[in-house]
Design a protein around this motif. Structure first.
Motif, short mmCIF file in Angstrom:
data_model
loop_
_atom_site.label_atom_id
_atom_site.label_comp_id
_atom_site.label_asym_id
_atom_site.label_seq_id
_atom_site.Cartn_x
_atom_site.Cartn_y
_atom_site.Cartn_z
N ASN A 215 39.26 29.93 37.11
CA ASN A 215 39.96 29.11 37.56
C ASN A 215 41.49 29.16 37.10
OD1 ASN A 215 37.94 27.65 38.84
ND2 ASN A 215 37.28 26.98 36.97
N GLY A 216 41.76 30.17 36.19
CA GLY A 216 43.14 30.38 35.71
C GLY A 216 44.01 31.48 35.96
N TRP A 217 43.40 32.41 36.79
CA TRP A 217 43.83 33.85 36.91
C TRP A 217 44.20 34.09 38.24
CZ3 TRP A 217 41.00 38.22 33.55
CH2 TRP A 217 41.03 37.80 32.12
N ASP A 218 44.70 33.10 39.15
CA ASP A 218 45.05 33.36 40.62
C ASP A 218 46.22 34.66 40.57
OD1 ASP A 218 43.41 31.39 41.28
OD2 ASP A 218 45.15 29.98 41.63
N LYS A 219 46.87 34.87 39.74
CA LYS A 219 48.00 35.62 39.93
C LYS A 219 47.49 36.99 39.59
CE LYS A 219 52.08 32.58 38.98
NZ LYS A 219 53.15 31.95 38.09
N THR A 220 46.81 37.02 38.43
CA THR A 220 46.15 38.35 38.15
C THR A 220 45.38 38.81 39.00
OG1 THR A 220 46.28 37.62 35.61
CG2 THR A 220 44.59 39.22 36.27
N TRP A 221 44.58 38.03 39.52
CA TRP A 221 43.47 38.77 40.78
C TRP A 221 44.08 39.24 41.86
CZ3 TRP A 221 39.55 40.18 38.26
CH2 TRP A 221 38.95 39.31 37.32
N GLN A 222 45.17 38.52 42.31
CA GLN A 222 45.93 38.95 43.35
C GLN A 222 46.73 40.13 43.11
OE1 GLN A 222 46.24 37.65 46.38
NE2 GLN A 222 47.64 39.51 47.12
N PHE A 223 47.28 40.42 41.82
CA PHE A 223 47.97 41.53 41.50
C PHE A 223 46.94 42.93 41.44
CE2 PHE A 223 48.88 44.64 38.04
CZ PHE A 223 50.35 45.02 38.32
N LYS A 225 44.20 43.17 43.06
CA LYS A 225 43.94 43.53 44.39
C LYS A 225 44.77 44.28 45.10
CE LYS A 225 40.83 39.67 45.13
NZ LYS A 225 40.79 38.08 45.45
N GLU A 226 45.81 43.85 44.73
CA GLU A 226 47.24 44.94 45.54
C GLU A 226 47.50 46.26 44.60
OE1 GLU A 226 51.16 42.90 45.93
OE2 GLU A 226 50.30 40.90 45.81
N ASP A 229 45.10 49.24 45.98
CA ASP A 229 45.28 49.99 46.99
C ASP A 229 45.83 51.33 46.88
OD1 ASP A 229 44.76 48.00 48.81
OD2 ASP A 229 46.66 47.07 48.95
N CYS A 230 46.33 51.60 45.67
CA CYS A 230 47.05 53.12 45.24
C CYS A 230 46.31 53.42 44.13
CB CYS A 230 48.61 52.86 44.89
SG CYS A 230 49.09 51.50 43.76
N VAL A 231 45.42 53.20 43.52
CA VAL A 231 44.29 53.40 42.47
C VAL A 231 43.38 54.21 43.30
CG1 VAL A 231 42.77 53.01 40.58
CG2 VAL A 231 45.00 51.64 40.84
N LYS A 380 33.75 39.15 37.92
CA LYS A 380 34.59 38.89 39.06
C LYS A 380 35.55 40.04 39.38
CE LYS A 380 38.37 35.55 40.60
NZ LYS A 380 37.62 35.01 41.74
N TRP A 381 36.07 40.90 38.41
CA TRP A 381 36.47 42.16 38.54
C TRP A 381 35.74 43.13 39.58
CZ3 TRP A 381 35.86 47.57 38.36
CH2 TRP A 381 37.21 48.14 38.26
N ASP A 382 34.17 43.44 39.13
CA ASP A 382 33.41 44.23 39.93
C ASP A 382 33.41 43.65 41.13
OD1 ASP A 382 33.00 45.80 37.52
OD2 ASP A 382 30.89 44.78 36.97
N ALA A 383 33.36 42.41 41.61
CA ALA A 383 32.83 41.94 42.73
C ALA A 383 34.05 42.03 43.62
CB ALA A 383 32.19 40.58 42.66
N GLU A 384 35.33 41.66 43.10
CA GLU A 384 36.53 41.72 43.93
C GLU A 384 37.65 42.62 43.85
OE1 GLU A 384 38.27 37.62 43.36
OE2 GLU A 384 36.13 36.64 43.64
N VAL A 385 37.44 43.47 42.90
CA VAL A 385 38.59 44.79 42.64
C VAL A 385 37.70 46.01 42.70
CG1 VAL A 385 40.19 45.71 41.22
CG2 VAL A 385 40.03 43.30 41.32
N GLY A 386 36.77 46.14 41.80
CA GLY A 386 35.97 47.66 41.74
C GLY A 386 35.23 47.72 43.13
N ALA A 387 34.69 46.73 43.77
CA ALA A 387 33.80 46.82 44.81
C ALA A 387 34.75 47.47 46.01
CB ALA A 387 33.14 45.43 45.30
#
Length: 390
Positions: A215-223, A225-226, A229-231, A380-387
């Motif tokens: 609930n406290g990392w909105d900016k981190t998750w958005q960053f 995810k962006e 795109d280049c990793v 959350k990282w695995d589901a929303e970034v790594g995936a």
């Protein structure tokens, strides 16, 4: 001899002598040297095995042998729980990071050292330096911190390819987009640098609550995810990242002090590669702990208490500089590099960073997420970034 009567005083003397002989025999039996079984789930033996062996060699009256075993951290709590339920005690000392430390506290696996055995560890907590003292609080009295690293997050890069290293997350994102597939980092659940980067971003981005990844990392998750795109992809561990960086297929990665120094000392990464700290960053600390499982005999406990105190003396702490693997290493104050073994001094002199000491002294430090929050962050990282790369 018949006819000679023993005096009452002489009888009492013989009785006393007999009692003293029995007591001496009991003390002698109690003081027999023990074998200690040490399990390492944090890679800590690279820093402490020589000191543990020094205790054995200096105290043959207490320790006859020490066995060393490496084990995966996630499997240890269940193994110890099963042994305790069976009334067995096959493991005497565990060297662990924050993960198994927290899991063991939650499951009631560890012996409470403080304040339960405060007389044994009088003034021990006053030895810790500022950053390590905060990490020691995570042990809640169930263990003693033995090594410390104000980990990161830091960037490591090839100076021949990166002339203007990023100093902010926004600059990192811009560089990554301008140089696709040249930035890489490993899956946080399997990587110290990846994990430290993940936990350090909320401080850098000004997120609402650095300790609440859901609930406290909105900016981190958005960053992230962006940045995704280049990793190109996310390796399963840090060793693979350093190999690609060293071979030249990548130009930049996230790192921590130890993973900067040690791979360059080993020749995996070229010695001339540089690091860049983010502007106004907060160190996310890391540490290793010594914990004793419940069920260890009182006889062994007494020996282990002596061992734990020995490991927190300056001479043994100076050994933890090692080859920069967990830089700086010492958890207690006033253990300069000049006190370390000559080979450690040589490695740090050649591959260390003079700016680290100044950065450690100047920048604030924070304890990492607790076990529950860290698992949530990994999921959350695995589901929303790594995936997104699958």
């Amino acid at each position: 001899m018949k006819g000679i009567k023993q005096s009452p005083r002489l009888g009492r003397f013989h009785a006393l002598a007999g009692a003293l002989a029995l007591a001496g025999a009991a003390l002698s039996a109690h003081a027999a040297p023990v074998t200690l079984n040490v399990v390492d789930v944090a890679g800590n033996l690279a820093l402490t095995q020589k000191a543990l062996e020094a205790f054995r060699d200096q105290h043959p009256d207490l320790v006859s042998n020490i066995t060393f075993t490496n084990a995966p951290s996630p499997q240890l709590p269940g193994k110890i729980k099963a042994m305790q339920n069976a009334g067995r005690s096959d493991i005497d000392l565990v060297l662990t990071g924050t993960d198994a430390l927290a899991a063991g506290i939650e499951q009631g696996l560890w012996l409470k050292l403080l304040p339960d055995h405060e007389a044994e560890f009088k003034d021990i907590l006053t030895r810790y330096a500022r950053g390590p003292a905060r990490m020691q609080e995570l042990a809640q009295g169930y263990g003693l911190e033995v090594t410390f690293m104000p980990a990161g997050p830091l960037l490591e890069y090839n100076p021949a390819k990166v002339q203007n290293p990023p100093k902010t997350p926004a600059e990192l994102l811009a560089w990554c987009k301008a140089n696709p597939n040249k930035l890489i980092y490993a899956r946080p659940a399997n990587s110290g640098p990846g994990r430290t980067f993940l936990m350090g971003l909320p401080y850098l981005l000004g997120d609402k609550d650095p300790y609440d990844p859901i609930n406290g990392w909105d900016k981190t998750w958005q960053f992230l995810k962006e940045l995704n795109d280049c990793v190109p992809y996310y390796p399963g561990g840090t060793s693979a990242v350093m190999k690609e960086l060293g071979e030249g297929s990548r130009d930049m990665t996230v790192t921590v002090t130890g993973w900067d120094i040690n791979p360059r000392a080993l020749g995996v990464v070229p010695a001339e590669f540089k690091i860049q700290a983010f502007d106004n960053f907060t160190w996310v600390n890391d540490a290793h702990y010594m914990v004793i499982p419940k069920g260890v005999s009182a006889e062994k406990q007494k020996v282990l208490f002596q061992l734990l105190k020995f490991m927190l003396e300056p001479k043994q702490q100076a050994m933890t500089y090692d080859s920069g693997y967990f830089y700086p290493g010492p958890a207690i104050r006033d253990v300069p590099l000049s006190a370390a073994p000559a080979e450690s001094q040589e490695v740090i002199k050649k591959f260390g960073r003079p700016e680290y000491d100044e950065m450690i002294a100047r920048r604030p430090n924070a304890v990492p997420l607790d076990a529950k929050a860290m698992v949530e962050a990994f999921r959350k990282w695995d589901a929303e970034v790594g995936a997104l790369k699958k």
